[in-house]
Design a protein around this motif. Structure first.
Motif, PDB file in Angstrom:
ATOM      1  N   VAL A 141       0.838  -1.207   0.000  1.00 37.17           N
ATOM      2  CA  VAL A 141       0.000   0.000   0.000  1.00 37.17           C
ATOM      3  C   VAL A 141       0.868   1.251   0.000  1.00 37.17           C
ATOM      4  CG1 VAL A 141      -1.958   1.190   1.032  1.00 37.17           C
ATOM      5  CG2 VAL A 141      -1.670  -1.261   1.424  1.00 37.17           C
ATOM      6  N   ARG A 142       0.781   2.029  -1.060  1.00 35.53           N
ATOM      7  CA  ARG A 142       1.452   3.322  -1.141  1.00 35.53           C
ATOM      8  C   ARG A 142       0.413   4.432  -1.017  1.00 35.53           C
ATOM      9  NH1 ARG A 142       4.167  -0.367  -4.104  1.00 35.53           N
ATOM     10  NH2 ARG A 142       6.431  -0.201  -4.337  1.00 35.53           N
ATOM     11  N   VAL A 143       0.876   5.632  -0.712  1.00 36.01           N
ATOM     12  CA  VAL A 143      -0.015   6.789  -0.585  1.00 36.01           C
ATOM     13  C   VAL A 143       0.288   7.787  -1.697  1.00 36.01           C
ATOM     14  CG1 VAL A 143      -0.691   8.763   0.840  1.00 36.01           C
ATOM     15  CG2 VAL A 143      -0.261   6.535   1.912  1.00 36.01           C
ATOM     16  N   LEU A 144      -0.745   8.174  -2.432  1.00 33.89           N
ATOM     17  CA  LEU A 144      -0.634   9.242  -3.418  1.00 33.89           C
ATOM     18  C   LEU A 144      -1.836  10.162  -3.233  1.00 33.89           C
ATOM     19  CD1 LEU A 144       1.210  10.105  -5.869  1.00 33.89           C
ATOM     20  CD2 LEU A 144      -0.640   9.261  -7.322  1.00 33.89           C
ATOM     21  N   TYR A 145      -1.556  11.409  -2.886  1.00 35.72           N
ATOM     22  CA  TYR A 145      -2.625  12.360  -2.628  1.00 35.72           C
ATOM     23  C   TYR A 145      -3.336  12.782  -3.913  1.00 35.72           C
ATOM     24  CZ  TYR A 145      -0.860  13.005   2.146  1.00 35.72           C
ATOM     25  OH  TYR A 145      -0.478  12.820   3.456  1.00 35.72           O
ATOM     26  N   ASN A 146      -4.505  13.382  -3.735  1.00 35.45           N
ATOM     27  CA  ASN A 146      -5.254  13.931  -4.871  1.00 35.45           C
ATOM     28  C   ASN A 146      -4.507  15.116  -5.468  1.00 35.45           C
ATOM     29  OD1 ASN A 146      -8.704  13.339  -4.705  1.00 35.45           O
ATOM     30  ND2 ASN A 146      -7.260  12.336  -3.343  1.00 35.45           N
ATOM     31  N   PRO A 147      -4.327  15.157  -6.780  1.00 36.91           N
ATOM     32  CA  PRO A 147      -3.698  16.320  -7.404  1.00 36.91           C
ATOM     33  C   PRO A 147      -4.687  17.464  -7.562  1.00 36.91           C
ATOM     34  CG  PRO A 147      -4.233  14.701  -9.075  1.00 36.91           C
ATOM     35  CD  PRO A 147      -4.614  14.085  -7.757  1.00 36.91           C
ATOM     36  N   VAL A 148      -4.184  18.692  -7.478  1.00 35.96           N
ATOM     37  CA  VAL A 148      -5.018  19.889  -7.621  1.00 35.96           C
ATOM     38  C   VAL A 148      -4.429  20.780  -8.711  1.00 35.96           C
ATOM     39  CG1 VAL A 148      -5.791  22.013  -6.497  1.00 35.96           C
ATOM     40  CG2 VAL A 148      -5.875  19.843  -5.263  1.00 35.96           C
TER      41      VAL A 148
END
Length: 358
Positions: free
Chosen positions: A151-158
Motif C-alpha cells: 500500500v502506497r499513498v498518493l494524494y489527490n492532485p489539484v
C-alpha cells in the motif's frame, strides 16, 4: 510513459474527480494518456479537451462482458505501460486484463469501508501497485491485514490554475449574491448531510454572526438534509446572511469568493479535496480533526484543526479567522503549501516515481 485509465463510473464523486485530475496531471507532465470512460458522463466530458484519447464503454458490474471487451481491445491496441483504475467494480476486470496482456495495473482505493473478504485480501496483492489517497486510509487497510509493502499513498492532485485567486471573479460573485464587497465570507462546499457537521457549523456561524456583522456564509451542495438546513437557517436570526446555492457543477470560481472554508465533518473522511482546492485559491481552512482531514492542511499555518461537533470551538475559530492579521498570512501560506504538496506537477512526478520503484 503510456497510460490507459479505466473509469466508467457515470456519477460525480470524489473518485471521479480524482480520476480526471490525475489523468490531466499525467498529460501535463508529457505522458500519453488514453481512457475507457462512460459515454457522456462526468469523466468523459471533463477529459474531452484534455488531450486524452477516449474509448467509450461501461462496466455495469464486475461481470459486464461488454466492459471487459472494450477494455481488453483498448489495452491490446494501445500497449500501455500501465493500466490505472479508480473504482471497485473495475478492480477485478483490470487485474484480469493485466494478466492476459502482461501489462501492470495500478489501483486506487478512495474509501475506508472494507472490501469483501476475498477482494480485500487479493486485490492489493495482485495489483502491481495499490494506492491509498491518505495515510489515514493506508492505516485502515494495514489494520485489516494488508502488508505495508502493498500500500502506497498518493494524494489527490489539484490544478493550481483552476483554483487561483481572482479578485475580479470574487467581486462578480459577491455582487450576484448581494453580498457587500467588504464582507468576510465563509464557504461550505460539499454534501448537505448531518454527518458532514453542517448543523454544528450553522450554529457556530450564527453565534459568530452575532459578534461579527461583516460575516456571511455561502453553502454549495446538495443532499438529504437540504430542507432541514434551509428550515433551520430561516428560523435563525441571520437568514439574510446565509446564501444557499444548491448543486453547482464547477465550484472553482467560488473559491475566489470566500475568505475561509469550513470542513466540519463529524464522520471520518478519507481525505478532503475541497480543503486543498480552497487553500490553492488562498482560502484558509477550518477543518475537523478527524480521519484524513489533518493531512490536507498545515495546522495553525494554513488553517485550524478543530474538535468535531464542538459548536463553541467552531464559533471561536470562525471569529479568529475574521481577524485580518490572522487570516491574510494564512491565505498566503495556503497557496504555497498546496503548490508544494498537492499540485498536479508534484503528484504526477510522485506517481511516476512510485511506479518505477522496484
Amino acid at each position: 510513459m503510456k497510460f490507459l485509465f479505466v473509469g466508467t463510473n457515470p456519477e460525480n464523486t470524489g473518485a471521479a474527480t480524482h480520476f480526471v485530475a490525475l489523468a490531466q496531471a499525467m498529460v501535463e507532465a508529457g505522458h500519453s494518456v488514453s481512457a475507457v470512460v462512460y459515454p457522456d458522463g462526468l469523466i468523459a466530458n471533463a477529459l474531452a479537451k484534455s488531450g486524452v484519447r477516449l474509448y467509450r464503454a461501461q462496466f455495469r458490474n464486475v461481470f459486464d462482458l461488454r466492459g471487459y471487451f472494450a477494455t481488453f481491445k483498448a489495452a491490446r491496441d494501445l500497449k500501455p505501460d500501465w493500466l490505472v483504475g479508480n473504482f471497485g467494480k473495475e478492480y477485478w476486470p483490470l487485474i484480469l486484463v493485466s494478466r492476459l496482456l502482461g501489462v501492470p495495473v495500478a489501483l486506487f482505493r478512495h474509501r475506508t469501508p472494507p472490501m469483501g473478504r476475498v477482494s480485500g485480501y487479493l486485490v492489493p496483492r495482485l495489483a502491481q501497485r495499490f494506492f491509498a489517497v491518505s495515510n489515514h486510509a493506508r492505516q485502515a487497510y494495514l489494520e485489516r491485514g494488508v502488508p505495508p509493502q502493498h500500500v502506497r499513498v498518493l494524494y489527490n492532485p489539484v490544478n493550481m490554475a483552476l483554483c487561483k485567486p481572482d479578485a475580479q471573479q470574487r467581486g462578480t460573485i459577491l455582487h450576484q449574491l448581494g453580498i457587500p464587497h467588504d464582507a468576510i465570507v465563509l464557504g461550505y462546499f460539499g454534501r448537505i448531510h448531518h454527518s458532514k457537521g453542517i448543523f454544528t457549523l450553522l450554529e457556530a456561524l450564527d453565534g459568530a454572526m452575532a459578534q461579527e456583522p461583516r460575516l456571511h456564509a455561502v453553502w454549495l451542495g446538495h443532499g438529504p438534509d437540504v430542507q432541514q438546513l434551509g428550515e433551520r437557517i430561516e428560523a435563525g436570526a441571520f437568514a439574510h446572511r446565509h446564501h444557499t446555492l444548491g448543486w453547482i457543477d464547477d465550484v472553482h470560481p467560488y473559491y475566489s469568493a470566500i475568505s475561509m472554508l469550513a470542513f466540519p465533518s463529524i464522520a471520518t473522511e478519507t481525505f478532503g479535496r475541497v480543503s486543498v482546492e480552497a487553500q490553492a485559491a488562498g482560502a484558509p481552512v477550518l477543518g475537523s480533526h478527524i480521519g484524513g482531514v489533518p493531512e490536507t492542511l498545515s495546522a495553525d499555518v494554513t488553517g485550524l484543526l478543530l474538535p468535531p461537533g464542538d459548536v463553541a470551538a467552531w464559533r471561536d475559530a470562525i471569529l479568529k479567522l475574521c481577524e485580518t492579521d490572522v487570516r491574510e498570512p494564512m491565505s498566503v501560506a495556503a497557496r504555497d503549501f498546496v503548490d508544494r504538496h498537492f499540485s498536479t506537477r508534484v503528484i504526477a512526478d510522485d506517481f511516476v516515481r512510485m511506479l518505477k520503484e522496484e
